[in-house]
Design an enzyme around this catalytic site. Structure first.
Site, PDB file in Angstrom:
ATOM      1  N   GLU A 119       2.090   5.537  -3.996  1.00  0.00           N
ATOM      2  CA  GLU A 119       3.295   6.094  -4.619  1.00  0.00           C
ATOM      3  C   GLU A 119       2.894   7.366  -5.370  1.00  0.00           C
ATOM      4  OE1 GLU A 119       6.063   5.119  -8.492  1.00  0.00           O
ATOM      5  OE2 GLU A 119       5.390   3.404  -7.298  1.00  0.00           O
ATOM      6  N   LYS A 133      11.909  -2.577  -8.691  1.00  0.00           N
ATOM      7  CA  LYS A 133      10.741  -2.417  -9.554  1.00  0.00           C
ATOM      8  C   LYS A 133      11.078  -2.934 -10.949  1.00  0.00           C
ATOM      9  CE  LYS A 133       9.447   1.632 -11.399  1.00  0.00           C
ATOM     10  NZ  LYS A 133       8.788   2.931 -11.635  1.00  0.00           N
TER      11      LYS A 133
END
Length: 206
Positions: free
Chosen positions: A44, A131
Site C-alpha cells: 500500500e 480498514k
C-alpha cells in the site's frame, strides 16, 4: 490487471500489507524492495509520499506484487492512483464518491471504518473489506465483537499493529494486518534493517 477477487485473495492469503510511506521516490523504492524481499507482497503506497504515483507506476508490472494506494482521502487522489495502475484503494475514512468510482473501475476499495454504522454503510457500496483504523484505539476485542453482528466483511487492521500484538489481532479475527511505521522505525531506512523487520512479521504470521 488483477481482478477485484484476485486482489482481495492476494491480501487475505498473505495477511500482511506493507504500508509504505517515505519522503520520496528513492525511499519508497527502498522500503518496497525490502518488504518484497522479506516476503510481503501486498504493498500500500501512501499518498503522503510526494512520489506515490511514480512508485505505483514503477512497481505495478511486478507480477509478484499486489500494488495499491493508501491515504486516499478524495476523488482526485483516487483517480490519479487508479490511472497510475493501483489495484486497490485504501483510505482513512469512507467516501461515497470514491466508492462509486472504484466500483465503476472495478478496483477494490478498502475504506477506514471504526463504527458499526460506517462498516454497514461501506457494505452497501460493495466494499468487501474495511480498514479498522486506528486499530490501537479499539483493540483486538473490537474485531471479535464486531464480527458477530457483521460477519460478511473482511477486516484489515492498521494502526498500532506490532510484533508483540499481531497474533492477538489474528486470533481475534482480523483478516489482514497493515504494518507501516513499525517497518522502518529504528532502521535508518537501511535496506537490510527493513528486510529483517519485515521478515520478523512474516515469520510470526505463519
Amino acid at each position: 490487471m488483477k481482478t477485484q477477487e484476485e486482489v482481495l485473495n492476494s491480501i487475505l492469503n498473505k495477511k500482511l500489507v506493507a504500508v509504505v510511506r517515505g519522503e520520496n521516490l528513492e525511499e519508497g523504492k527502498n522500503i518496497i524492495t525490502a518488504s518484497k524481499d522479506a516476503g510481503i507482497t501486498s504493498i500500500e503506497i501512501t499518498y503522503t509520499n510526494k512520489d506515490a504515483s511514480e512508485l505505483i507506476k514503477h512497481f505495478i508490472n511486478d507480477e509478484d506484487l499486489c500494488v495499491g494506494a493508501g491515504t486516499v482521502t478524495n476523488i482526485k487522489i483516487a483517480k490519479e492512483a487508479i490511472e497510475s495502475g493501483a489495484t486497490f484503494i485504501v483510505g482513512p475514512n469512507f467516501d461515497e464518491e470514491i466508492a462509486e468510482y472504484c466500483n465503476n473501475k472495478k478496483v477494490v476499495y478498502i475504506p477506514g471504518c471504526i463504527t458499526p454504522s460506517e462498516i454497514i454503510n461501506a457494505q452497501k457500496y460493495k466494499c468487501g473489506m474495511v480498514k479498522i483504523f486506528p486499530g490501537d484505539l479499539v483493540g483486538p476485542k473490537f474485531i471479535k465483537a464486531i464480527k458477530t453482528p457483521i460477519p460478511n466483511v473482511k477486516y484489515m487492521v492498521t494502526g498500532g499493529v506490532n510484533l508483540e500484538n499481531m497474533e492477538e489481532w489474528i486470533k481475534a479475527g482480523a483478516d489482514a494486518l497493515g504494518i507501516g511505521s513499525v517497518l522502518t522505525e529504528n532502521t535508518n531506512l537501511e535496506y537490510h534493517n527493513i528486510v529483517n523487520k519485515a521478515k520478523a512479521f512474516c515469520n510470526k504470521i505463519k
